[in-house]
Design a protein around this motif. Structure first.
Motif, PDB file in Angstrom:
ATOM      1  N   ALA A  97     -69.459   2.270 -40.130  1.00 53.01           N
ATOM      2  CA  ALA A  97     -68.005   2.832 -40.302  1.00 53.01           C
ATOM      3  C   ALA A  97     -67.799   3.657 -38.420  1.00 53.01           C
ATOM      4  N   LEU A  98     -69.478   3.605 -37.658  1.00 52.20           N
ATOM      5  CA  LEU A  98     -68.678   4.362 -36.309  1.00 52.20           C
ATOM      6  C   LEU A  98     -68.721   3.044 -35.526  1.00 52.20           C
ATOM      7  N   GLU A  99     -69.732   1.994 -35.610  1.00 46.80           N
ATOM      8  CA  GLU A  99     -69.991   1.181 -34.212  1.00 46.80           C
ATOM      9  C   GLU A  99     -69.564  -0.061 -34.148  1.00 46.80           C
ATOM     10  N   GLY A 100     -69.026  -0.405 -35.190  1.00 49.18           N
ATOM     11  CA  GLY A 100     -68.556  -1.365 -35.512  1.00 49.18           C
ATOM     12  C   GLY A 100     -69.263  -2.394 -35.992  1.00 49.18           C
ATOM     13  N   ALA A 101     -70.659  -1.961 -36.553  1.00 51.54           N
ATOM     14  CA  ALA A 101     -71.869  -2.953 -37.470  1.00 51.54           C
ATOM     15  C   ALA A 101     -71.437  -3.648 -38.232  1.00 51.54           C
ATOM     16  N   LYS A 102     -71.459  -4.629 -38.614  1.00 55.06           N
ATOM     17  CA  LYS A 102     -70.868  -5.412 -39.535  1.00 55.06           C
ATOM     18  C   LYS A 102     -71.637  -5.574 -40.613  1.00 55.06           C
ATOM     19  N   VAL A 103     -70.907  -5.748 -41.817  1.00 59.54           N
ATOM     20  CA  VAL A 103     -71.389  -4.909 -43.291  1.00 59.54           C
ATOM     21  C   VAL A 103     -72.409  -6.059 -43.957  1.00 59.54           C
ATOM     22  N   THR A 104     -73.078  -6.870 -44.019  1.00 57.82           N
ATOM     23  CA  THR A 104     -74.057  -7.884 -44.551  1.00 57.82           C
ATOM     24  C   THR A 104     -74.855  -7.958 -45.202  1.00 57.82           C
ATOM     25  N   TYR A 105     -74.441  -8.844 -46.657  1.00 57.16           N
ATOM     26  CA  TYR A 105     -75.570  -9.590 -47.546  1.00 57.16           C
ATOM     27  C   TYR A 105     -76.193 -10.615 -47.376  1.00 57.16           C
ATOM     28  N   THR A 106     -77.082 -10.371 -47.402  1.00 58.78           N
ATOM     29  CA  THR A 106     -78.478 -11.648 -47.375  1.00 58.78           C
ATOM     30  C   THR A 106     -78.994 -12.225 -48.954  1.00 58.78           C
ATOM     31  N   TRP A 107     -78.258 -13.330 -49.681  1.00 53.27           N
ATOM     32  CA  TRP A 107     -78.822 -13.766 -50.221  1.00 53.27           C
ATOM     33  C   TRP A 107     -80.389 -14.490 -50.956  1.00 53.27           C
ATOM     34  N   TYR A 108     -81.221 -14.496 -51.529  1.00 55.61           N
ATOM     35  CA  TYR A 108     -82.316 -15.004 -51.702  1.00 55.61           C
ATOM     36  C   TYR A 108     -82.464 -15.816 -53.259  1.00 55.61           C
ATOM     37  N   PHE A 109     -82.384 -17.146 -53.108  1.00 52.10           N
ATOM     38  CA  PHE A 109     -82.318 -17.972 -53.970  1.00 52.10           C
ATOM     39  C   PHE A 109     -83.914 -19.156 -54.261  1.00 52.10           C
ATOM     40  N   SER A 110     -85.165 -18.486 -55.212  1.00 51.78           N
ATOM     41  CA  SER A 110     -86.056 -18.945 -55.688  1.00 51.78           C
ATOM     42  C   SER A 110     -86.304 -19.850 -56.590  1.00 51.78           C
ATOM     43  N   ASN A 111     -86.365 -21.206 -57.213  1.00 47.90           N
ATOM     44  CA  ASN A 111     -86.535 -22.347 -57.736  1.00 47.90           C
ATOM     45  C   ASN A 111     -88.154 -21.725 -58.044  1.00 47.90           C
ATOM     46  N   MET A 112     -88.310 -21.073 -59.696  1.00 44.89           N
ATOM     47  CA  MET A 112     -89.244 -20.509 -60.477  1.00 44.89           C
ATOM     48  C   MET A 112     -89.939 -22.341 -60.589  1.00 44.89           C
ATOM     49  N   THR A 113     -89.107 -22.965 -60.985  1.00 45.80           N
ATOM     50  CA  THR A 113     -90.081 -24.843 -61.480  1.00 45.80           C
ATOM     51  C   THR A 113     -90.573 -24.984 -60.567  1.00 45.80           C
ATOM     52  N   TYR A 114     -90.212 -24.959 -59.439  1.00 48.99           N
ATOM     53  CA  TYR A 114     -90.486 -26.074 -58.196  1.00 48.99           C
ATOM     54  C   TYR A 114     -91.696 -24.606 -57.187  1.00 48.99           C
ATOM     55  N   PRO A 115     -91.894 -23.696 -57.211  1.00 49.38           N
ATOM     56  CA  PRO A 115     -91.799 -22.780 -55.878  1.00 49.38           C
ATOM     57  C   PRO A 115     -92.416 -23.138 -54.942  1.00 49.38           C
ATOM     58  N   GLY A 116     -91.483 -22.249 -54.198  1.00 46.10           N
ATOM     59  CA  GLY A 116     -91.503 -23.601 -52.234  1.00 46.10           C
ATOM     60  C   GLY A 116     -89.910 -23.788 -51.843  1.00 46.10           C
ATOM     61  N   THR A 117     -89.382 -24.305 -53.514  1.00 47.12           N
ATOM     62  CA  THR A 117     -88.187 -24.935 -52.451  1.00 47.12           C
ATOM     63  C   THR A 117     -86.898 -23.384 -52.792  1.00 47.12           C
ATOM     64  N   ASN A 118     -86.853 -22.583 -51.648  1.00 44.03           N
ATOM     65  CA  ASN A 118     -86.597 -21.712 -51.507  1.00 44.03           C
ATOM     66  C   ASN A 118     -84.890 -21.465 -50.633  1.00 44.03           C
ATOM     67  N   TYR A 119     -83.761 -20.701 -50.699  1.00 40.84           N
ATOM     68  CA  TYR A 119     -82.595 -20.714 -50.300  1.00 40.84           C
ATOM     69  C   TYR A 119     -82.852 -19.841 -49.953  1.00 40.84           C
ATOM     70  N   GLN A 120     -82.006 -19.508 -48.493  1.00 45.37           N
ATOM     71  CA  GLN A 120     -81.772 -17.898 -48.325  1.00 45.37           C
ATOM     72  C   GLN A 120     -80.120 -18.286 -47.557  1.00 45.37           C
ATOM     73  N   LYS A 121     -79.286 -17.242 -48.007  1.00 42.00           N
ATOM     74  CA  LYS A 121     -77.935 -17.353 -47.311  1.00 42.00           C
ATOM     75  C   LYS A 121     -77.622 -16.276 -47.078  1.00 42.00           C
TER      76      LYS A 121
END
Length: 242
Positions: free
Chosen positions: A163-187
């Motif tokens: 609100a005061l400095e114009g910093a962007k509100v961001t959303y970080t999404w984490y997708f972790s494959n439980m069937t194949y551990p180690g297959t992960n995505y971040q957005k």
């Protein structure tokens, strides 16, 4: 043998840009100037954006010349306390834990010693923004051609860094494959929803975090199954996606 699958970081760089339309002053109200406390100064060490009801540490590094001298700490609520300069954290410092009970503009003033020929103390000051914490909760999670995830969220539109400095509100999404551990995505997105098109099937655990420029809050959206697609292992692997 199981193949190694690299994580994919799908970050949108533009969401971190700050808005040129906002003024550079990082506080709602300038107590430090209005009360004659010497103006806002970086010599008061500690957070500028504080969640209402939380306790934060503020300090002044004075050097060994201040040994056995006392610093006086003050806020809008009144006298807070004092601390002697001592050698701690590998430096000569006076520090105090300060609670901020109420949302709104505040300040931390530190009365520090001055040379003997001057006498008394001089004040250092930092304007503080006491804000509400960002909120986040589950809105939707499903899979068809891709994984669709959405959250309900809010942030402080008066006292946050966004609100005061114009910093962007961001959303970080984490997708972790439980069937194949180690297959992960971040957005990273600037919206409270996203769709991820995965390279591999399986069951994914999904989490999301909102950040208002200074503070974050996370939520676990749960699990969702993605059918079809390639598998990140050879024909002898167990627990195939389909």
């Amino acid at each position: 043998m199981r193949k190694v699958v690299l994580s994919f970081a799908l970050a949108v760089a533009s969401v971190f840009a700050t808005s040129a339309a906002f003024a550079a002053t990082p506080y709602k109200y300038d107590y430090c100037t209005s009360l004659g406390l010497g103006g806002d100064t970086s010599k008061v060490k500690g957070d500028r954006y504080v969640i209402a009801g939380s306790t934060k540490t503020y300090e002044h590094e004075g050097g060994s010349a201040f040994y056995k001298e006392t610093a006086l700490f003050n806020t809008k609520e009144g006298y807070v306390g004092a601390d002697d300069y001592s050698y701690q954290d590998f430096k000569w410092v006076a520090k105090k834990n300060i609670n901020f009970p109420t949302r709104g503009s505040n300040y931390v003033s530190i009365g520090i010693p001055v040379p003997a020929e001057v006498g008394g103390k001089t004040n250092l000051c930092k304007n503080i923004n006491v804000q509400s914490a960002p909120t986040i909760s589950v809105k939707a999670l499903n899979a068809n051609a891709g994984i669709y995830a959405a959250v309900n969220s809010s942030y402080d539109t008066s006292y946050s860094k966004a609100a005061l400095e114009g910093a962007k509100v961001t959303y970080t999404w984490y997708f972790s494959n439980m069937t194949y551990p180690g297959t992960n995505y971040q957005k990273v997105t600037s919206t409270p929803y996203t769709t991820l098109y995965t390279d591999f099937g399986g069951t994914y655990m999904v989490m999301a975090t909102i950040n208002d420029g200074a503070h974050s809050k996370s939520v676990n959206l749960g699990q969702v199954r993605v059918a079809g697609g390639a598998t990140p292992c050879d024909p002898f692997c167990t627990n195939p996606a389909d």
